[in-house]
Motif scaffolding. Structure first.
Motif, mmCIF file in Angstrom:
data_model
loop_
_atom_site.group_PDB
_atom_site.id
_atom_site.type_symbol
_atom_site.label_atom_id
_atom_site.label_comp_id
_atom_site.label_asym_id
_atom_site.label_seq_id
_atom_site.Cartn_x
_atom_site.Cartn_y
_atom_site.Cartn_z
ATOM 1 N N ILE A 1 0.843 -1.196 0.000
ATOM 2 C CA ILE A 1 0.000 0.000 0.000
ATOM 3 C C ILE A 1 0.879 1.247 0.000
ATOM 4 N N LYS A 2 1.907 1.242 0.831
ATOM 5 C CA LYS A 2 2.814 2.398 0.898
ATOM 6 C C LYS A 2 3.483 2.623 -0.466
ATOM 7 N N GLU A 3 3.943 1.548 -1.070
ATOM 8 C CA GLU A 3 4.574 1.650 -2.391
ATOM 9 C C GLU A 3 3.594 2.209 -3.414
ATOM 10 N N GLY A 4 2.346 1.721 -3.383
ATOM 11 C CA GLY A 4 1.317 2.216 -4.296
ATOM 12 C C GLY A 4 1.007 3.677 -4.058
ATOM 13 N N GLN A 5 0.972 4.107 -2.794
ATOM 14 C CA GLN A 5 0.736 5.509 -2.480
ATOM 15 C C GLN A 5 1.850 6.390 -3.048
ATOM 16 N N MET A 6 3.085 5.910 -2.977
ATOM 17 C CA MET A 6 4.222 6.689 -3.474
ATOM 18 C C MET A 6 4.187 6.851 -4.997
ATOM 19 N N LYS A 7 3.573 5.898 -5.690
ATOM 20 C CA LYS A 7 3.513 5.934 -7.150
ATOM 21 C C LYS A 7 2.317 6.729 -7.679
ATOM 22 N N GLU A 8 1.331 6.976 -6.827
ATOM 23 C CA GLU A 8 0.108 7.625 -7.291
ATOM 24 C C GLU A 8 0.197 9.134 -7.081
ATOM 25 N N PRO A 9 0.163 9.924 -8.168
ATOM 26 C CA PRO A 9 0.329 11.383 -8.063
ATOM 27 C C PRO A 9 -0.711 12.061 -7.163
ATOM 28 N N THR A 10 -1.952 11.641 -7.247
ATOM 29 C CA THR A 10 -2.993 12.266 -6.422
ATOM 30 C C THR A 10 -2.699 12.074 -4.941
ATOM 31 N N ASN B 1 -7.712 8.059 10.279
ATOM 32 C CA ASN B 1 -7.007 6.882 10.813
ATOM 33 C C ASN B 1 -7.281 5.584 10.060
ATOM 34 N N HIS B 2 -7.798 5.676 8.837
ATOM 35 C CA HIS B 2 -7.958 4.501 7.977
ATOM 36 C C HIS B 2 -6.990 4.651 6.809
ATOM 37 N N VAL B 3 -6.293 3.584 6.492
ATOM 38 C CA VAL B 3 -5.284 3.610 5.429
ATOM 39 C C VAL B 3 -5.929 3.969 4.092
ATOM 40 N N VAL B 4 -5.313 4.879 3.367
ATOM 41 C CA VAL B 4 -5.767 5.257 2.026
ATOM 42 C C VAL B 4 -5.179 4.249 1.040
ATOM 43 N N VAL B 5 -6.052 3.504 0.375
ATOM 44 C CA VAL B 5 -5.602 2.494 -0.576
ATOM 45 C C VAL B 5 -5.499 3.136 -1.955
ATOM 46 N N PRO B 6 -4.350 2.973 -2.598
ATOM 47 C CA PRO B 6 -4.182 3.569 -3.930
ATOM 48 C C PRO B 6 -5.083 2.907 -4.974
ATOM 49 N N LYS B 7 -5.198 3.566 -6.144
ATOM 50 C CA LYS B 7 -6.028 3.042 -7.234
ATOM 51 C C LYS B 7 -5.305 1.898 -7.928
ATOM 52 N N ASP B 8 -5.354 0.740 -7.305
ATOM 53 C CA ASP B 8 -4.710 -0.462 -7.829
ATOM 54 C C ASP B 8 -5.712 -1.599 -7.616
ATOM 55 N N GLU B 9 -6.404 -1.970 -8.696
ATOM 56 C CA GLU B 9 -7.486 -2.952 -8.585
ATOM 57 C C GLU B 9 -7.001 -4.289 -8.039
ATOM 58 N N GLU B 10 -5.826 -4.719 -8.446
ATOM 59 C CA GLU B 10 -5.301 -5.997 -7.945
ATOM 60 C C GLU B 10 -5.044 -5.923 -6.441
#
Length: 191
Positions: free
Chosen positions: A38-47, A75-84
Protein backbone atom coordinates in the motif's frame (compact mmCIF):
# COMPACT_ATOMS: atom_id res chain seq x y z
CA UNK A 1 -1.04 -43.21 14.02
CA UNK A 2 -4.04 -44.10 11.86
CA UNK A 3 -6.28 -41.92 14.04
CA UNK A 4 -3.89 -38.95 13.66
CA UNK A 5 -3.84 -39.26 9.86
CA UNK A 6 -7.60 -39.50 9.80
CA UNK A 7 -7.94 -36.37 11.95
CA UNK A 8 -5.41 -34.47 9.83
CA UNK A 9 -7.26 -35.51 6.66
CA UNK A 10 -10.57 -34.34 8.16
CA UNK A 11 -9.08 -30.99 9.26
CA UNK A 12 -7.37 -30.39 5.90
CA UNK A 13 -10.71 -30.81 4.12
CA UNK A 14 -12.62 -28.78 6.71
CA UNK A 15 -14.61 -25.83 5.45
CA UNK A 16 -15.03 -23.25 8.25
CA UNK A 17 -18.60 -22.57 9.26
CA UNK A 18 -19.46 -20.70 12.43
CA UNK A 19 -22.34 -21.70 14.62
CA UNK A 20 -23.06 -20.43 18.12
CA UNK A 21 -21.20 -22.29 20.86
CA UNK A 22 -19.43 -24.82 18.59
CA UNK A 23 -15.70 -25.64 18.41
CA UNK A 24 -13.59 -24.59 15.43
CA UNK A 25 -9.94 -24.69 14.40
CA UNK A 26 -8.10 -21.48 13.52
CA UNK A 27 -4.79 -20.71 11.84
CA UNK A 28 -3.44 -17.27 12.64
CA UNK A 29 -1.02 -15.44 10.37
CA UNK A 30 -0.31 -11.72 10.21
CA UNK A 31 1.37 -10.30 7.09
CA UNK A 32 3.04 -6.92 7.01
CA UNK A 33 3.70 -7.06 3.28
CA UNK A 34 0.24 -5.69 2.47
CA UNK A 35 1.05 -2.39 4.21
CA UNK A 36 4.37 -2.27 2.36
CA UNK A 37 2.53 -2.69 -0.94
CA UNK A 38 0.00 0.00 0.00
CA UNK A 39 2.81 2.40 0.90
CA UNK A 40 4.57 1.65 -2.39
CA UNK A 41 1.32 2.22 -4.30
CA UNK A 42 0.74 5.51 -2.48
CA UNK A 43 4.22 6.69 -3.47
CA UNK A 44 3.51 5.93 -7.15
CA UNK A 45 0.11 7.62 -7.29
CA UNK A 46 0.33 11.38 -8.06
CA UNK A 47 -2.99 12.27 -6.42
CA UNK A 48 -1.99 10.59 -3.17
CA UNK A 49 1.37 12.33 -3.25
CA UNK A 50 -0.40 15.69 -3.57
CA UNK A 51 -2.49 14.81 -0.52
CA UNK A 52 0.67 13.84 1.39
CA UNK A 53 2.21 17.22 0.64
CA UNK A 54 -0.97 18.99 1.76
CA UNK A 55 -1.05 16.92 4.97
CA UNK A 56 2.53 17.94 5.72
CA UNK A 57 1.48 21.58 5.30
CA UNK A 58 -1.53 21.06 7.57
CA UNK A 59 -4.08 21.72 4.81
CA UNK A 60 -6.04 18.46 5.19
CA UNK A 61 -7.13 18.02 8.82
CA UNK A 62 -8.98 14.72 8.23
CA UNK A 63 -5.81 13.13 6.83
CA UNK A 64 -2.65 12.13 8.69
CA UNK A 65 0.60 10.27 8.10
CA UNK A 66 1.51 7.26 10.20
CA UNK A 67 5.00 6.94 11.69
CA UNK A 68 6.03 4.93 8.61
CA UNK A 69 4.64 7.64 6.26
CA UNK A 70 1.48 5.82 5.19
CA UNK A 71 -1.35 8.23 4.36
CA UNK A 72 -4.54 7.74 6.38
CA UNK A 73 -7.97 9.34 6.24
CA UNK A 74 -9.51 9.56 9.72
CA UNK A 75 -7.01 6.88 10.81
CA UNK A 76 -7.96 4.50 7.98
CA UNK A 77 -5.28 3.61 5.43
CA UNK A 78 -5.77 5.26 2.03
CA UNK A 79 -5.60 2.49 -0.58
CA UNK A 80 -4.18 3.57 -3.93
CA UNK A 81 -6.03 3.04 -7.23
CA UNK A 82 -4.71 -0.46 -7.83
CA UNK A 83 -7.49 -2.95 -8.59
CA UNK A 84 -5.30 -6.00 -7.94
CA UNK A 85 -4.21 -4.64 -4.56
CA UNK A 86 -7.82 -3.83 -3.63
CA UNK A 87 -8.89 -7.36 -4.59
CA UNK A 88 -6.08 -8.87 -2.49
CA UNK A 89 -7.04 -6.72 0.50
CA UNK A 90 -10.66 -7.90 0.27
CA UNK A 91 -9.63 -11.53 -0.12
CA UNK A 92 -7.23 -11.30 2.81
CA UNK A 93 -9.83 -9.68 5.03
CA UNK A 94 -12.24 -12.52 4.34
CA UNK A 95 -9.74 -15.29 5.01
CA UNK A 96 -7.78 -13.50 7.70
CA UNK A 97 -7.26 -15.38 10.91
CA UNK A 98 -7.97 -12.24 12.87
CA UNK A 99 -11.31 -12.16 11.09
CA UNK A 100 -11.77 -15.72 12.31
CA UNK A 101 -11.03 -14.61 15.88
CA UNK A 102 -13.50 -11.71 15.63
CA UNK A 103 -16.18 -13.97 14.20
CA UNK A 104 -15.54 -16.64 16.83
CA UNK A 105 -16.00 -14.08 19.61
CA UNK A 106 -19.13 -12.69 17.92
CA UNK A 107 -20.66 -16.17 17.84
CA UNK A 108 -19.34 -17.09 21.31
CA UNK A 109 -17.09 -19.78 19.83
CA UNK A 110 -13.68 -20.40 21.43
CA UNK A 111 -10.92 -21.57 19.09
CA UNK A 112 -8.13 -24.12 19.30
CA UNK A 113 -4.80 -22.87 17.94
CA UNK A 114 -1.97 -24.83 16.42
CA UNK A 115 0.51 -22.26 15.09
CA UNK A 116 2.84 -23.51 12.39
CA UNK A 117 4.90 -20.43 11.44
CA UNK A 118 6.87 -17.84 13.38
CA UNK A 119 4.35 -14.98 13.59
CA UNK A 120 1.51 -17.41 14.21
CA UNK A 121 3.16 -18.34 17.50
CA UNK A 122 3.13 -14.70 18.63
CA UNK A 123 -0.53 -14.29 17.68
CA UNK A 124 -1.48 -17.59 19.29
CA UNK A 125 0.30 -16.51 22.47
CA UNK A 126 -1.84 -13.36 22.49
CA UNK A 127 -5.21 -15.14 22.27
CA UNK A 128 -4.23 -18.15 24.43
CA UNK A 129 -2.08 -16.64 27.19
CA UNK A 130 -2.94 -12.93 27.22
CA UNK A 131 -6.65 -12.94 26.33
CA UNK A 132 -7.45 -16.51 27.40
CA UNK A 133 -10.03 -16.98 24.62
CA UNK A 134 -8.43 -19.97 22.90
CA UNK A 135 -7.02 -23.37 23.76
CA UNK A 136 -3.64 -24.47 22.53
CA UNK A 137 -3.06 -27.63 20.59
CA UNK A 138 0.71 -27.22 20.46
CA UNK A 139 2.72 -24.04 20.87
CA UNK A 140 6.51 -24.29 21.02
CA UNK A 141 7.46 -20.73 21.86
CA UNK A 142 11.17 -21.33 22.36
CA UNK A 143 11.70 -24.29 20.06
CA UNK A 144 11.43 -24.00 16.31
CA UNK A 145 10.29 -20.37 16.02
CA UNK A 146 11.42 -20.35 12.39
CA UNK A 147 9.89 -23.75 11.59
CA UNK A 148 13.31 -25.26 10.90
CA UNK A 149 12.53 -28.63 12.48
CA UNK A 150 9.47 -30.78 12.22
CA UNK A 151 7.37 -30.68 15.36
CA UNK A 152 5.40 -33.82 16.08
CA UNK A 153 1.91 -33.27 17.44
CA UNK A 154 0.39 -36.34 19.03
CA UNK A 155 -3.29 -37.19 18.92
CA UNK A 156 -3.59 -36.81 22.70
CA UNK A 157 -2.35 -33.19 22.42
CA UNK A 158 -5.04 -32.45 19.85
CA UNK A 159 -7.62 -34.20 21.98
CA UNK A 160 -6.58 -32.26 25.11
CA UNK A 161 -6.93 -28.91 23.32
CA UNK A 162 -10.35 -29.78 21.91
CA UNK A 163 -11.57 -31.14 25.26
CA UNK A 164 -10.66 -27.82 26.93
CA UNK A 165 -13.05 -26.14 24.53
CA UNK A 166 -15.80 -28.71 24.92
CA UNK A 167 -16.25 -28.12 28.65
CA UNK A 168 -19.37 -25.94 28.96
CA UNK A 169 -18.17 -24.22 32.15
CA UNK A 170 -14.53 -23.72 31.13
CA UNK A 171 -12.65 -20.50 31.83
CA UNK A 172 -12.02 -20.11 28.09
CA UNK A 173 -15.75 -20.21 27.28
CA UNK A 174 -16.47 -17.72 30.09
CA UNK A 175 -13.86 -15.28 28.73
CA UNK A 176 -15.18 -15.62 25.16
CA UNK A 177 -18.72 -14.95 26.41
CA UNK A 178 -17.56 -11.89 28.41
CA UNK A 179 -15.65 -10.55 25.42
CA UNK A 180 -18.67 -11.13 23.14
CA UNK A 181 -20.97 -9.26 25.51
CA UNK A 182 -18.51 -6.36 25.85
CA UNK A 183 -18.03 -6.22 22.08
CA UNK A 184 -21.79 -5.85 21.55
CA UNK A 185 -22.21 -2.92 23.97
CA UNK A 186 -21.25 -0.25 21.40
CA UNK A 187 -23.76 -1.71 18.94
CA UNK A 188 -26.81 -1.22 21.14
CA UNK A 189 -28.66 2.07 21.22
CA UNK A 190 -26.93 4.40 23.64
CA UNK A 191 -23.87 2.10 23.77
Amino acid sequence: MVGEWSLLKDVSEWKPRLEPKKVIFGNIEVKLTMLDRIKEGQMKEPTVQKWVERVKKGDLPDFNLSSDEILKFRNHVVVPKDEELKREILEESHRSSWNLVLESVSFEVPVAVWPMYAEQQMNAFLIVKDLGIAAEIKMDYKNDIMNENDVIVKSNEIEDGIRKLMQPDSEIRRKVKDLMENARIPLVKGG
